[in-house]
Scaffold this active site. Structure first.
Site, short mmCIF file in Angstrom:
data_model
loop_
_atom_site.label_atom_id
_atom_site.label_comp_id
_atom_site.label_asym_id
_atom_site.label_seq_id
_atom_site.Cartn_x
_atom_site.Cartn_y
_atom_site.Cartn_z
N SER A 138 52.94 28.59 66.59
CA SER A 138 53.49 29.31 67.74
C SER A 138 53.56 30.78 67.34
O SER A 138 53.65 31.10 66.15
CB SER A 138 54.89 28.78 68.04
OG SER A 138 55.61 29.68 68.84
N TYR A 151 63.53 25.76 66.41
CA TYR A 151 62.10 25.69 66.75
C TYR A 151 61.30 26.76 66.00
O TYR A 151 60.24 26.50 65.44
CB TYR A 151 61.93 25.84 68.27
CG TYR A 151 60.48 25.86 68.69
CD1 TYR A 151 59.72 24.68 68.71
CD2 TYR A 151 59.85 27.05 69.05
CE1 TYR A 151 58.38 24.70 69.08
CE2 TYR A 151 58.51 27.07 69.42
CZ TYR A 151 57.80 25.90 69.45
OH TYR A 151 56.46 25.91 69.80
#
Ligand SMILES: NC(=O)c1ccc[n+]([C@@H]2O[C@H](COP(=O)([O-])OP(=O)(O)OC[C@H]3O[C@@H](n4cnc5c(N)ncnc54)[C@H](O)[C@@H]3O)[C@@H](O)[C@H]2O)c1
Length: 247
Positions: A138, A151
């Site tokens: 990400s 996350y």
């Protein structure tokens, strides 16, 4: 014997888009998900793809063994796309309110899952003297996004794992690269109105290319990393976010 690509989290969203793109090539696709993976596989098979579906949890070593043993009995295990992760279902929250149990669950799915997958496929890749591993990371750890510390930490770990694994596995002809997407309107994200409201417009505004990012924007990069043109690339993190993060 076809070259098999194992794709986790392929029942929907970005993982399914990868499978759709790779179905056009001469691979066997082994699709893994805790969700309804049969429907996804049936859609691809109807279009002529060589595909098998496995209901499995990436955090369970036994599931990995059953899946990879079955794939290896019929095909050459060539590629692994570690895509399954917890993200779309997570709430945006300040760093000091993340529940430790939720922290560990995110780490389990997003870092232990890919690790267990790599551990299971590598002996087969070594046997064939080649292999391609793509870890879906990400841009969040590259940018320092707020509101999702667990996350962000997990995806930072995915990038770190990618680099170390590249060095550990290079001698066996196995490449390991990461793909770092920006905020993408996947199936999971579209069911989370909070994420869409918070990130959609701000994401678009921060990009050089001022439009929404769709799962299809990512598929060419994963196909490239699995293909012969990427044979001498390893340990890299490829950002695909419409020009929001410059590395
Ligand atoms: N959508 C985004 O904005 C975005 C941005 C950057 C990175 N990513 C990454 O892209 C990947 C795909 O994201 P998405 O938006 O398509 O997500 P999604 O929630 O739409 O799909 C994820 C899939 O993974 C499966 N899954 C979850 N836990 C699993 C487990 N333990 N075992 C097996 N399967 C499991 C789910 O059932 C689901 O089908 C993830 O790694 C995510 O972190 C997404």
């Amino acid at each position: 014997m076809k070259k098999a690509i194992v794709i986790t989290g392929a029942a929907r969203g970005i993982g399914f888009a990868f499978a759709q793109r790779l179905a056009a090539q001469d691979y066997h696709l082994a699709l893994v998900d805790v969700g309804d993976i049969d429907a996804a596989a049936s859609r691809l098979a109807a279009g002529g793809a060589s595909v098998s579906a496995y209901r499995g949890d990436v955090t369970k070593a036994d599931d990995w063994k059953t899946i990879i043993d079955d794939v290896a009995a019929q095909h050459a295990v060539y590629g692994l796309v570690n895509n399954a992760a917890l993200f779309a279902s997570l709430q945006v929250q300040a760093f000091d309110t993340v529940d430790p149990t939720e922290w560990m669950k995110v780490m389990e799915v997003n870092t232990l899952g890919p690790y267990l997958g790599v551990r299971e496929v590598v002996p087969h890749m070594r046997q064939h003297g080649q292999g391609r591993i793509v870890n879906v990371a990400s841009t969040s750890p590259l940018k320092g996004v707020t509101g999702m510390l667990h996350y962000v930490a997990s995806k930072g770990a995915v990038i770190a794992m990618t680099r170390s694994l590249a060095r550990e596995l290079g001698a066996h002809g196995i490449t390991v690269n990461a793909l770092a997407p920006g905020f993408t309107l996947s199936d999971g994200i579209m069911t989370n109105t909070e994420h869409v409201e918070l990130f959609r417009d701000i994401g678009k505004a921060g990009r050089a290319l001022k439009r929404d990012q769709q799962p299809d924007d990512l598929v060419g990069t994963v196909a490239f990393l699995l293909g012969k043109d990427a044979a001498f690339m390893t340990g890299q993190t490829l950002v695909v976010d419409g020009g929001s993060t410059f590395v």
